[in-house]
Design an enzyme around this catalytic site. Sequence first.
Site, PDB file in Angstrom:
ATOM      1  N   LYS A 278       0.825  -1.204   0.000  1.00  0.00           N
ATOM      2  CA  LYS A 278       0.000   0.000   0.000  1.00  0.00           C
ATOM      3  C   LYS A 278       0.858   1.253   0.000  1.00  0.00           C
ATOM      4  O   LYS A 278       0.684   2.149  -0.839  1.00  0.00           O
ATOM      5  CB  LYS A 278      -0.927   0.005   1.227  1.00  0.00           C
ATOM      6  CG  LYS A 278      -1.817   1.242   1.316  1.00  0.00           C
ATOM      7  CD  LYS A 278      -2.516   1.343   2.657  1.00  0.00           C
ATOM      8  CE  LYS A 278      -1.542   1.734   3.748  1.00  0.00           C
ATOM      9  NZ  LYS A 278      -2.200   1.983   5.049  1.00  0.00           N
TER      10      LYS A 278
ATOM     11  N   ASP B 224      -5.866   1.530   0.730  1.00  0.00           N
ATOM     12  CA  ASP B 224      -5.984   1.777   2.167  1.00  0.00           C
ATOM     13  C   ASP B 224      -7.414   1.476   2.613  1.00  0.00           C
ATOM     14  O   ASP B 224      -8.244   1.013   1.827  1.00  0.00           O
ATOM     15  CB  ASP B 224      -5.556   3.199   2.516  1.00  0.00           C
ATOM     16  CG  ASP B 224      -6.562   4.260   2.083  1.00  0.00           C
ATOM     17  OD1 ASP B 224      -7.523   3.925   1.345  1.00  0.00           O
ATOM     18  OD2 ASP B 224      -6.403   5.417   2.478  1.00  0.00           O
TER      19      ASP B 224
END
Length: 220
Positions: A142, A160
Site C-alpha cells: 500500500k 488503504d
Amino acid sequence: MRPNKEPVTLESVRAAHRERRVAVRERLAEFDELRRTASDERLWEELVYCIFTAGASARMGLRSVERVRPLLSSGTHDDLADALTGSHRYPRSRSGYIVVTREHLSETCGMRLRERLESFDDPLERRDWLARERRIKGLGYKESSHYLRNVGYRGYAILDKHILRCLAELGVVETPDPPTTRSRYLAAEEKLRGFARRSRIDFDELDLVLWSMKTGEILK
C-alpha cells in the site's frame, strides 16, 4: 467537500468524479511535476512521508514531515524520535525506520533515488523493490504504491481502508480487510482496474475520487 456517509454506488462515484475531476487532475499534475523536476532530497522527503502515513493518517504524516525536515539527511535515531514526539503516534519506531532506510539507500544507490526509480523497466518490479527489500522499512504494497503515485508514477492503487471500504460497498471486493500478500494485493488492484474500465473513469483519478468520498479531502 464532505465525506460520503451513505454506501458508495456506481452512480455516486460518477457524480463525485464529475464534481471533483478538475481538482483531482490538478493533484495528479502536481505528482507528475515532482517526477520531472524533484531533487533526490525531495524524493527522499516524500518517501519519509509515506513511512509516516503507514498505520497513521495523511495529516499526521504531513505534520511529522514538517517536524523532521531539517534532520532528514543526517539526523540520528534519537534526534528524529525527539522531533517526532507529540507529532506522530510511533515516534521511536518510525524514526528507526528512517535511519535504517537512509543507511540502505546510501549504501546501495548513494541516495540517488531518481536514478534508482528510473532504472526499472517493469512497474511491478519497481514497487516490489520498495515493498520487499527488508532494509526499506515501513513500506508494504500500500505505502509503496502511495509513494510511487506521489512522485508521479501512474498505474498503482493505494488500497488503504478508505479505498477498500468503497470497493466492498460497490461489490468489487468481498471484504474491506486489507490484502495480506503480494498476490492478494495484485488481485484487488486488478479488480479496481476493472471497475475503472466499467465506470469509464481514469484509474489514477478513480483512486483519488474514492479516497475523497470517504475523507472529504483530496490530499496526497
